[in-house]
Motif scaffolding. Structure first.
Motif, short mmCIF file in Angstrom:
data_model
loop_
_atom_site.label_atom_id
_atom_site.label_comp_id
_atom_site.label_asym_id
_atom_site.label_seq_id
_atom_site.Cartn_x
_atom_site.Cartn_y
_atom_site.Cartn_z
N LEU A 23 -5.80 -24.80 -1.15
CA LEU A 23 -6.81 -24.66 -0.10
C LEU A 23 -6.80 -23.28 0.55
CD1 LEU A 23 -6.41 -28.12 1.69
CD2 LEU A 23 -8.20 -27.42 0.09
N THR A 24 -5.78 -22.50 0.25
CA THR A 24 -5.63 -21.20 0.90
C THR A 24 -6.15 -20.08 0.02
OG1 THR A 24 -3.72 -21.97 2.14
CG2 THR A 24 -3.93 -19.59 1.88
N GLU A 25 -7.02 -19.27 0.58
CA GLU A 25 -7.52 -18.08 -0.09
C GLU A 25 -6.43 -17.01 0.06
OE1 GLU A 25 -10.59 -16.49 -2.31
OE2 GLU A 25 -10.74 -18.39 -1.27
N THR A 26 -5.93 -16.51 -1.06
CA THR A 26 -4.89 -15.49 -0.99
C THR A 26 -5.47 -14.14 -1.40
OG1 THR A 26 -4.14 -16.01 -3.22
CG2 THR A 26 -3.00 -17.09 -1.40
N PHE A 27 -4.84 -13.10 -0.94
CA PHE A 27 -5.31 -11.73 -1.16
C PHE A 27 -4.18 -10.89 -1.73
CE2 PHE A 27 -7.44 -13.62 2.54
CZ PHE A 27 -8.76 -13.56 2.13
N ASN A 28 -4.50 -9.68 -2.17
CA ASN A 28 -3.46 -8.79 -2.67
C ASN A 28 -2.76 -8.10 -1.50
OD1 ASN A 28 -5.07 -6.52 -1.93
ND2 ASN A 28 -6.18 -6.66 -3.86
N MET A 29 -1.60 -7.55 -1.76
CA MET A 29 -0.80 -6.93 -0.69
C MET A 29 -1.55 -5.84 0.07
SD MET A 29 2.03 -8.11 0.29
CE MET A 29 2.83 -9.42 -0.55
N PRO A 30 -2.27 -4.93 -0.60
CA PRO A 30 -2.99 -3.90 0.16
C PRO A 30 -3.98 -4.49 1.17
CG PRO A 30 -2.86 -3.25 -2.13
CD PRO A 30 -2.33 -4.65 -2.05
N PHE A 31 -4.58 -5.64 0.85
CA PHE A 31 -5.50 -6.28 1.78
C PHE A 31 -4.78 -6.66 3.07
CE2 PHE A 31 -8.01 -9.79 3.50
CZ PHE A 31 -9.31 -9.34 3.33
N TYR A 32 -3.64 -7.34 2.95
CA TYR A 32 -2.86 -7.74 4.12
C TYR A 32 -2.39 -6.51 4.90
CZ TYR A 32 -2.61 -12.46 2.15
OH TYR A 32 -2.92 -13.70 1.65
N LEU A 33 -1.95 -5.49 4.18
CA LEU A 33 -1.45 -4.28 4.85
C LEU A 33 -2.57 -3.55 5.60
CD1 LEU A 33 1.00 -2.99 2.10
CD2 LEU A 33 1.59 -4.12 4.26
N THR A 34 -3.77 -3.56 5.06
CA THR A 34 -4.91 -2.93 5.75
C THR A 34 -5.16 -3.63 7.08
OG1 THR A 34 -5.94 -2.21 3.69
CG2 THR A 34 -7.38 -2.43 5.62
N TYR A 35 -5.16 -4.95 7.08
CA TYR A 35 -5.37 -5.71 8.32
C TYR A 35 -4.23 -5.46 9.29
CZ TYR A 35 -9.47 -8.47 7.04
OH TYR A 35 -10.75 -8.87 6.72
N LEU A 36 -3.02 -5.44 8.77
CA LEU A 36 -1.85 -5.24 9.63
C LEU A 36 -1.88 -3.86 10.30
CD1 LEU A 36 0.75 -6.58 10.59
CD2 LEU A 36 1.89 -5.67 8.57
N SER A 37 -2.37 -2.85 9.58
CA SER A 37 -2.40 -1.50 10.16
C SER A 37 -3.67 -1.22 10.97
CB SER A 37 -2.25 -0.45 9.06
OG SER A 37 -3.34 -0.51 8.16
N THR A 38 -4.78 -1.88 10.65
CA THR A 38 -6.04 -1.61 11.33
C THR A 38 -6.32 -2.54 12.50
OG1 THR A 38 -6.89 -0.91 9.17
CG2 THR A 38 -8.50 -1.18 10.95
N TRP A 39 -6.02 -3.81 12.34
CA TRP A 39 -6.26 -4.82 13.38
C TRP A 39 -4.99 -5.64 13.64
CZ3 TRP A 39 -9.50 -4.58 9.00
CH2 TRP A 39 -10.72 -3.93 9.22
#
Length: 176
Positions: A23-39
């Protein structure tokens, strides 16, 4: 007692119990890191008393003018912690800072049109089906439509952001 706190870089190595679920949409590591650094303020985690991760919200702010909003890219809870109201707590936290920090007009999210359980949950949280997006999700099995669901915030006094469209749109028609 559950703690809602900012997501930390080390959490990327601890959230398999949440992400390894159909049920969980997963993403690649750069996607998570972009959110972590931007928002970073919009990437939060729910942590149990034993420090295990229970769920998280991955979100951002986007748009211009009256389309300025908080966008949920993912809200997910580990299977062992579902049906405890944790998704509601995570969404309320996001809605609160979308109002207080971003001064947003609304919060939106996309959900698979076939995911009736999630649609019903979001509707209970006050979200409405704003528009259907044809072929939004595509994977090895073809494509699937999404519902763009929205919840107006206080800044949208006349609730214009949640007046449903009377026709579907294509992914290329989306503003962001």
């Amino acid at each position: 007692m559950t703690t809602i706190r900012p997501f930390e870089m080390s959490d990327l190595f601890k959230f398999n119990n949440i992400n390894l679920d159909h049920l969980t949409e997963t993403f690649n590591m750069p996607f998570y890191l972009t959110y972590l650094s931007t928002w970073p303020e919009a990437f939060t985690v729910a942590q149990s008393p034993d420090s295990s991760l229970m769920g998280y919200t991955l979100a951002k702010a986007e748009g211009v003018g009256s389309l300025w909003h908080g966008h949920v890219s993912a809200v997910t809870v580990a299977p062992t912690y579902r049906r405890l109201g944790l998704a509601k707590v995570l969404m309320e936290d996001l809605e609160r800072f979308s109002e207080q920090v971003y001064n947003a007009y609304f919060v939106d999210l996309f959900v698979r049109a076939s995911n009736k359980l999630a649609i019903d949950m979001y509707e209970k949280f006050g979200y409405v089906k704003y528009r259907r997006v044809l072929g939004y999700y595509s994977d090895g099995d073809g494509s699937e439509d999404a519902w763009d669901m929205r919840k107006a915030l206080r800044r949208d006094v006349k609730k214009k952001s949640i007046i449903p469209l009377d026709h579907p749109v294509l992914p290329g028609d989306l503003e962001w």
